[in-house]
Design a protein around this motif. Structure first.
Motif, PDB file in Angstrom:
ATOM      1  N   SER A 275      53.046  40.997  45.225  1.00  0.00           N
ATOM      2  CA  SER A 275      52.537  42.361  45.373  1.00  0.00           C
ATOM      3  C   SER A 275      52.392  43.070  44.042  1.00  0.00           C
ATOM      4  O   SER A 275      51.616  44.015  43.922  1.00  0.00           O
TER       5      SER A 275
ATOM      6  N   MET B 215      51.502  41.499  41.034  1.00  0.00           N
ATOM      7  CA  MET B 215      50.441  40.927  40.200  1.00  0.00           C
ATOM      8  C   MET B 215      49.106  40.840  40.914  1.00  0.00           C
ATOM      9  O   MET B 215      48.064  41.163  40.334  1.00  0.00           O
ATOM     10  N   THR B 216      49.108  40.404  42.170  1.00  0.00           N
ATOM     11  CA  THR B 216      47.845  40.173  42.884  1.00  0.00           C
ATOM     12  C   THR B 216      47.911  40.781  44.282  1.00  0.00           C
ATOM     13  O   THR B 216      47.848  40.061  45.284  1.00  0.00           O
ATOM     14  N   PRO B 217      48.046  42.109  44.402  1.00  0.00           N
ATOM     15  CA  PRO B 217      48.113  42.724  45.748  1.00  0.00           C
ATOM     16  C   PRO B 217      46.771  42.648  46.453  1.00  0.00           C
ATOM     17  O   PRO B 217      45.712  42.738  45.827  1.00  0.00           O
TER      18      PRO B 217
ATOM     19  N   GLN C 292      42.740  46.699  44.034  1.00  0.00           N
ATOM     20  CA  GLN C 292      42.082  45.851  43.033  1.00  0.00           C
ATOM     21  C   GLN C 292      42.977  45.714  41.805  1.00  0.00           C
ATOM     22  O   GLN C 292      43.464  46.711  41.267  1.00  0.00           O
ATOM     23  N   TRP C 293      43.203  44.489  41.384  1.00  0.00           N
ATOM     24  CA  TRP C 293      44.133  44.238  40.283  1.00  0.00           C
ATOM     25  C   TRP C 293      43.457  43.648  39.045  1.00  0.00           C
ATOM     26  O   TRP C 293      44.149  43.260  38.090  1.00  0.00           O
TER      27      TRP C 293
ATOM     28  N   TRP D  75      37.304  40.108  43.220  1.00  0.00           N
ATOM     29  CA  TRP D  75      38.568  40.462  43.886  1.00  0.00           C
ATOM     30  C   TRP D  75      38.426  40.397  45.407  1.00  0.00           C
ATOM     31  O   TRP D  75      39.307  39.864  46.096  1.00  0.00           O
TER      32      TRP D  75
ATOM     33  N   TYR E 136      55.726  38.690  33.266  1.00  0.00           N
ATOM     34  CA  TYR E 136      54.336  39.050  33.533  1.00  0.00           C
ATOM     35  C   TYR E 136      53.434  38.658  32.361  1.00  0.00           C
ATOM     36  O   TYR E 136      52.298  38.231  32.566  1.00  0.00           O
TER      37      TYR E 136
ATOM     38  N   GLN F 166      50.316  36.273  32.895  1.00  0.00           N
ATOM     39  CA  GLN F 166      48.971  36.743  32.605  1.00  0.00           C
ATOM     40  C   GLN F 166      48.175  35.683  31.858  1.00  0.00           C
ATOM     41  O   GLN F 166      46.979  35.491  32.117  1.00  0.00           O
TER      42      GLN F 166
ATOM     43  N   TYR G  71      43.675  43.803  33.414  1.00  0.00           N
ATOM     44  CA  TYR G  71      44.450  43.732  34.650  1.00  0.00           C
ATOM     45  C   TYR G  71      44.989  45.118  34.990  1.00  0.00           C
ATOM     46  O   TYR G  71      45.557  45.808  34.140  1.00  0.00           O
TER      47      TYR G  71
ATOM     48  N   SER H 149      46.844  45.668  37.953  1.00  0.00           N
ATOM     49  CA  SER H 149      47.783  45.485  39.052  1.00  0.00           C
ATOM     50  C   SER H 149      48.946  46.464  38.900  1.00  0.00           C
ATOM     51  O   SER H 149      49.145  47.057  37.837  1.00  0.00           O
TER      52      SER H 149
END
Length: 540
Positions: A76, A78-80, A84-85, A109, A390, A394, A431, A433
């Motif tokens: 949740s 990093m890539t929810p 939009q992340w 996305w 992170y 990344q 990014y 996120s």
């Protein structure tokens, strides 16, 4: 027998030997969290039934719960799926090019989460928490369009790197297919006669295959033929030692992030590795507590063999009469167990496991609602804990994921026609996120504190307000908070709006002056007429 197939099989054997020294560590990490996910890391055949026995040996679920919580936080953060992340941006491009890049980022996305990414991505994050690495394969869904994601089991994957920065760019996957699946996948003209015969007589017999992905030494940019692409792909039938499919990829199709790299290798270890000693001690403490609990519930007795009472045949239970020479022949015996010691040790170990795996900060806090300051402090702490992780993710996870998905979508013609201003332009992935925004909250806090200080100083000297560029400060705050770009007006739109406002203000001022002048003229005329009337009356 294919010479290249023999060479690939030989290298796979080398990679297997290099990985074997780490497998026992990963297996232990899985045994104390998710035993079934460690299937294949040992000679033991691990299925649902045998995994059930391993789970039954886990007497405490703190490590499992903490691993699940950390994996969910990574997913949740990093890539929810609900926000939009990622975004594509460049500072030197005009607004039309930025709008095109923003639209492309939104399409990528949306298509990522329209596929099976959320299911596969969560399981991948479970693996990185337990074992410290995972392999996520990304490809185009040729049947229904869009993307398809596969989280390859760690037991099947052997990785290495040819890059100076150590990012994985070579993956060998060893897997099995039934004879029927192999013929359907690769064609009857590609597989060996042994598999063809099995497909007719024993279609469910399994055979070993190998998928080898590695960078080519020479390749063509934007190549159309698979054998000329940047990354080579070979599917090998191990028993027949022959290549059943040769293909290629424009981008590396796998994401292989590591939580923490093992020095001198391409693999990693996860937070469960750090918590493993506490997990073992906690499980052993629980085991001793269960044994003492059995004694405390059923009791322990001492009996004297006096010729009447035979302790070897006595059974203690309800509604039983025990024949003895005297009441002193049989007595209850204190167990000597102290459960307070066990409870204290368990609380200490559970707290240590949650702290190592960050679950003590990630879970909702009990008690009254936190103030804004407490929330800020907690977010800052989580940012400090997950920030270094992170940064690695990344580079090793999000960047390959976005590059691969963007390349697939671009070649499929999903994006609209790019503007001419984008020709030969450079742009980068940005990014946005929640975890990325959390790292930018220091700027927001600093701007808020500056605003409060300027407001206080403005009471002494109003000119201090001129030091702050409020437009730029608002844009920095909006960017850090992840405000959608369409909400913030462009510089040209702001300038036009302000010009229009100034014109309206000038017109309103001019109208007010005209009205005031008319009123003054009417007043003067009234005074003149009054004076004339007064003279007439005086003369009469």
């Amino acid at each position: 027998m294919d010479e290249l197939a023999v060479k690939l099989i030989k290298r796979a054997d080398t990679l297997k030997a290099n990985r074997q020294v780490h497998e026992s560590v990963w297996r232990e990490c899985y045994d104390y969290t998710y035993p079934l996910r460690g299937a294949g890391l040992s000679d033991e055949v691990l299925d649902a039934q045998s995994a059930k026995h391993k789970v039954a040996k886990l007497l405490d679920g703190t490590a499992t719960d903490s691993a699940r919580m950390l994996a969910s936080a990574l997913m949740s953060g990093m890539t929810p799926a609900n926000a939009q992340w990622l975004n594509l941006d460049s500072e030197s491009l005009p607004d039309d090019a930025k709008a095109w890049l923003s639209e492309c980022a939104t399409l990528v996305w949306e298509n990522i989460h329209a596929a099976n990414f959320d299911a596969e991505g969560y399981e991948a994050n479970l693996d990185v928490v337990c074992a410290g690495w995972f392999v996520l394969y990304i490809d185009e869904n040729r049947d229904e369009g869009g993307y398809t994601f596969q989280q390859w089991p760690l037991a099947q994957c052997y990785v290495t790197s040819t890059r100076k920065d150590g990012i994985v760019d070579t993956v060998y996957r060893c897997y099995q297919l039934t004879a029927e699946q192999a013929v359907k996948e690769f064609g009857a003209d590609k597989v060996s006669k042994k598999i063809l015969d099995a497909a007719k007589n024993k279609p469910d017999d399994k055979f070993d295959f190998m998928h080898c992905i590695f960078p080519r030494d020479t390749y063509a940019v934007d190549a159309r033929l698979a054998r000329n692409m940047r990354f080579a792909s070979f599917n090998v039938e191990v028993s027949g030692k022959q290549i059943v499919r040769e293909s290629g990829y424009h981008e590396f199709p796998c994401c292989v992030p590591r939580w923490m790299k093992i020095p001198g290798g391409s693999y990693g270890i996860g937070p469960v590795y750090d918590a493993l000693p506490d997990c073992k001690e906690l499980n052993e403490t629980k085991r001793m507590e269960k044994a003492a609990q059995d004694l405390a519930i059923s009791g322990m007795w001492i009996a004297e063999d006096d010729g009447v009472l035979n302790p070897r045949t006595v059974k203690v239970g309800p509604r039983r009469i025990i024949v003895a020479n005297s009441t002193d022949s049989m007595k209850p015996l204190l167990t000597g167990a102290d459960f307070n010691v066990a409870f204290t040790a368990e609380d200490r170990l559970q707290a240590s496991i949650r702290k190592i795996m960050m679950a003590d900060q990630l879970q909702p806090q009990d008690g009254p609602a936190m103030t804004a300051t407490e929330v800020h402090v907690r977010v800052a702490l989580i940012r400090q804990l997950l920030g270094p992780v992170y940064g690695r993710f990344q580079a090793e996870y999000l960047q390959p994921l976005v590059v691969r998905c963007f390349g697939i979508a671009f070649r499929a013609g999903v994006f609209p026609q790019p503007p001419e201003s984008l020709q030969n332009a450079n742009f980068n992935v940005r990014y946005i996120s929640p975890l990325a925004r959390a790292q930018q909250l220091e700027d927001v806090t600093a701007i808020e504190r500056l605003g409060m200080n300027v407001q206080n100083l403005a009471g002494i000297d109003q000119s201090v307000v001129d030091l702050v560029d409020t437009d730029e400060a608002t844009r920095v705050v909006a960017d850090a908070l992840g405000v959608p770009a369409k909400v913030i007006r462009s510089s040209e739109a702001v300038a036009s709006l302000r010009d229009e406002r100034q014109k309206r203000a000038a017109q309103a001022q001019q109208q007010a002056m005209v009205m005031q002048a008319g009123t003054e003229a009417a007043g003067a005329a009234g005074q003149t007429a009054g004076a004339a009337l007064g003279r007439q009356l005086a003369g009469g």
